[in-house]
Write a protein that holds these residues in place. Structure first.
Motif, PDB file in Angstrom:
ATOM      1  N   UNK A 225      58.335 111.053  14.660  1.00  0.00           N
ATOM      2  CA  UNK A 225      58.845 112.409  14.567  1.00  0.00           C
ATOM      3  C   UNK A 225      59.979 112.625  15.541  1.00  0.00           C
ATOM      4  N   UNK A 226      59.930 113.663  16.376  1.00  0.00           N
ATOM      5  CA  UNK A 226      61.026 113.917  17.321  1.00  0.00           C
ATOM      6  C   UNK A 226      60.936 113.090  18.606  1.00  0.00           C
ATOM      7  N   UNK A 227      59.909 112.243  18.715  1.00  0.00           N
ATOM      8  CA  UNK A 227      59.666 111.505  19.956  1.00  0.00           C
ATOM      9  C   UNK A 227      60.117 110.056  19.808  1.00  0.00           C
ATOM     10  N   UNK A 228      60.949 109.609  20.725  1.00  0.00           N
ATOM     11  CA  UNK A 228      61.331 108.208  20.826  1.00  0.00           C
ATOM     12  C   UNK A 228      60.534 107.561  21.952  1.00  0.00           C
ATOM     13  N   UNK A 229      60.152 106.308  21.774  1.00  0.00           N
ATOM     14  CA  UNK A 229      59.371 105.634  22.813  1.00  0.00           C
ATOM     15  C   UNK A 229      59.801 104.182  22.917  1.00  0.00           C
ATOM     16  N   UNK A 230      59.624 103.634  24.103  1.00  0.00           N
ATOM     17  CA  UNK A 230      59.903 102.213  24.326  1.00  0.00           C
ATOM     18  C   UNK A 230      59.059 101.726  25.493  1.00  0.00           C
ATOM     19  N   UNK A 231      58.709 100.475  25.443  1.00  0.00           N
ATOM     20  CA  UNK A 231      57.971  99.825  26.524  1.00  0.00           C
ATOM     21  C   UNK A 231      58.578  98.452  26.735  1.00  0.00           C
ATOM     22  N   UNK A 232      58.962  98.156  27.971  1.00  0.00           N
ATOM     23  CA  UNK A 232      59.599  96.890  28.333  1.00  0.00           C
ATOM     24  C   UNK A 232      58.764  96.155  29.373  1.00  0.00           C
ATOM     25  N   UNK A 233      58.677  94.852  29.206  1.00  0.00           N
ATOM     26  CA  UNK A 233      58.032  93.986  30.207  1.00  0.00           C
ATOM     27  C   UNK A 233      59.012  92.885  30.579  1.00  0.00           C
ATOM     28  N   UNK A 234      59.162  92.639  31.860  1.00  0.00           N
ATOM     29  CA  UNK A 234      60.092  91.629  32.366  1.00  0.00           C
ATOM     30  C   UNK A 234      59.363  90.747  33.364  1.00  0.00           C
ATOM     31  N   UNK A 235      59.593  89.444  33.273  1.00  0.00           N
ATOM     32  CA  UNK A 235      59.048  88.524  34.263  1.00  0.00           C
ATOM     33  C   UNK A 235      60.148  87.571  34.714  1.00  0.00           C
ATOM     34  N   UNK A 236      60.176  87.283  35.990  1.00  0.00           N
ATOM     35  CA  UNK A 236      61.129  86.324  36.557  1.00  0.00           C
ATOM     36  C   UNK A 236      60.346  85.148  37.111  1.00  0.00           C
TER      37      UNK A 236
ATOM     38  N   UNK B 176      58.177  87.497  39.863  1.00  0.00           N
ATOM     39  CA  UNK B 176      57.858  88.916  39.804  1.00  0.00           C
ATOM     40  C   UNK B 176      57.528  89.303  38.371  1.00  0.00           C
ATOM     41  N   UNK B 177      56.777  90.395  38.243  1.00  0.00           N
ATOM     42  CA  UNK B 177      56.461  91.012  36.961  1.00  0.00           C
ATOM     43  C   UNK B 177      56.810  92.492  37.056  1.00  0.00           C
ATOM     44  N   UNK B 178      57.385  93.039  35.994  1.00  0.00           N
ATOM     45  CA  UNK B 178      57.762  94.444  35.988  1.00  0.00           C
ATOM     46  C   UNK B 178      57.637  95.005  34.582  1.00  0.00           C
ATOM     47  N   UNK B 179      57.364  96.295  34.499  1.00  0.00           N
ATOM     48  CA  UNK B 179      57.340  96.955  33.200  1.00  0.00           C
ATOM     49  C   UNK B 179      57.801  98.394  33.349  1.00  0.00           C
ATOM     50  N   UNK B 180      58.292  98.967  32.255  1.00  0.00           N
ATOM     51  CA  UNK B 180      58.671 100.366  32.221  1.00  0.00           C
ATOM     52  C   UNK B 180      58.307 100.941  30.866  1.00  0.00           C
ATOM     53  N   UNK B 181      57.805 102.169  30.864  1.00  0.00           N
ATOM     54  CA  UNK B 181      57.431 102.876  29.641  1.00  0.00           C
ATOM     55  C   UNK B 181      58.214 104.180  29.604  1.00  0.00           C
TER      56      UNK B 181
END
Length: 282
Positions: free
Chosen positions: A66-77, A100-105
């Protein structure tokens, strides 16, 4: 996480019903960036997470409902043999980190003319045995709307109280969720001088307004909050004027003033900055 890093790699986008899956793997990073190496200290030494020898892998899910956009990212080095987390000769050399491990939602959308953006991010060093690194996190929520000819913005940001135990003697934020020293990555809330992600245990509110007259845009942004278990109060006011020379070329003048009030002693820090920038967008 990694603003303006460059390397060789492969990226894939895979449609999967209502979402798109993105994946990437990069090697041969340009090596021009160290991770926020001015934010943490141990025995007076600096923290230095060199990205140049690492492989970086990323996975994301991107979609809309609907009107909501979403994303989830995971990064590892991955690990790098000569990348040390601590550049201080007083630190045992076995305090090297493995990666390292990182994520963003992120969730964003526009509701009744108000654009809302919420993001939660986390980054954690993979410590060697015997050393403990907390995940460093940041929450940011912003809302924006247009009232007549004025664009209004309000926001809230919070970082966690990260504790790092190296031989029982380290307690500080060292890299944040914006893993590079470029503070304008989307995981950060940055002003001209202060970047919220650099501050441990911070709570801050942001207010901004801008308006455009022909080719000129004037804006004012104010950030106010506290950090380090409320031991430090801070604020910053940024004033900007931007003139669009053409569709792709603009010139910007900035004046910023900030103050940090250290409650445990009488020392205060006042800082002003003036900048003129020319920007060309391809």
């Amino acid at each position: 996480f990694l603003d303006d890093e460059r390397g060789d790699g492969v990226v894939a986008l895979i449609p999967a019903g209502p979402v798109t899956i993105a994946a990437g793997h990069f090697t041969g990073m340009n090596g021009g960036t160290n991770a926020n190496d001015n934010t943490g200290t141990y025995n007076g030494g600096l923290i230095n997470l060199n990205l140049s020898q690492r492989d970086i892998s990323a996975l994301a899910v991107i979609g809309a409902a609907g009107p909501v956009n979403f994303s989830a990212w995971y990064v590892t080095a991955s690990n790098a043999d000569d990348a040390e987390v601590i550049t201080d000769s007083a630190i045992p050399t076995n305090a090297l980190e493995k990666g390292l491990d990182a994520y963003t939602v992120n969730v964003n959308g526009t509701f009744a003319g108000v654009s809302v953006d919420a993001r939660y991010s986390s980054a954690k060093l993979q410590a060697m045995s015997g050393y403990d690194f907390d995940a460093e996190t940041m929450l940011s929520v912003t809302a924006a709307m247009k009232l007549d000819t004025v664009n209004l913005t309000a926001g809230y940001g919070k970082t966690n109280d990260a504790e790092h135990d190296v031989a029982g003697a380290w307690n500080d934020r060292i890299h944040g969720v914006d893993l590079t020293s470029d503070n304008d990555a989307k995981t950060n809330m940055a002003m001209e001088i202060l970047a919220l992600d650099d501050l441990n245990d911070a709570d801050a509110f942001l207010l901004g307004a801008s308006t455009t007259f022909g080719k000129t845009t004037l804006s004012a942004t104010y950030l106010n909050g506290d950090a380090y278990n409320s031991d430090v109060d801070f604020d910053e006011l940024d004033l900007k004027a931007t003139y669009a020379m053409s569709k792709n070329f603009s010139i910007e003048a900035v004046y910023a003033m900030t103050e940090l009030d250290y409650k445990l002693d009488a020392a205060d820090l006042d800082d002003d900055a003036v900048a003129i920038r020319m920007t060309y967008k391809f």
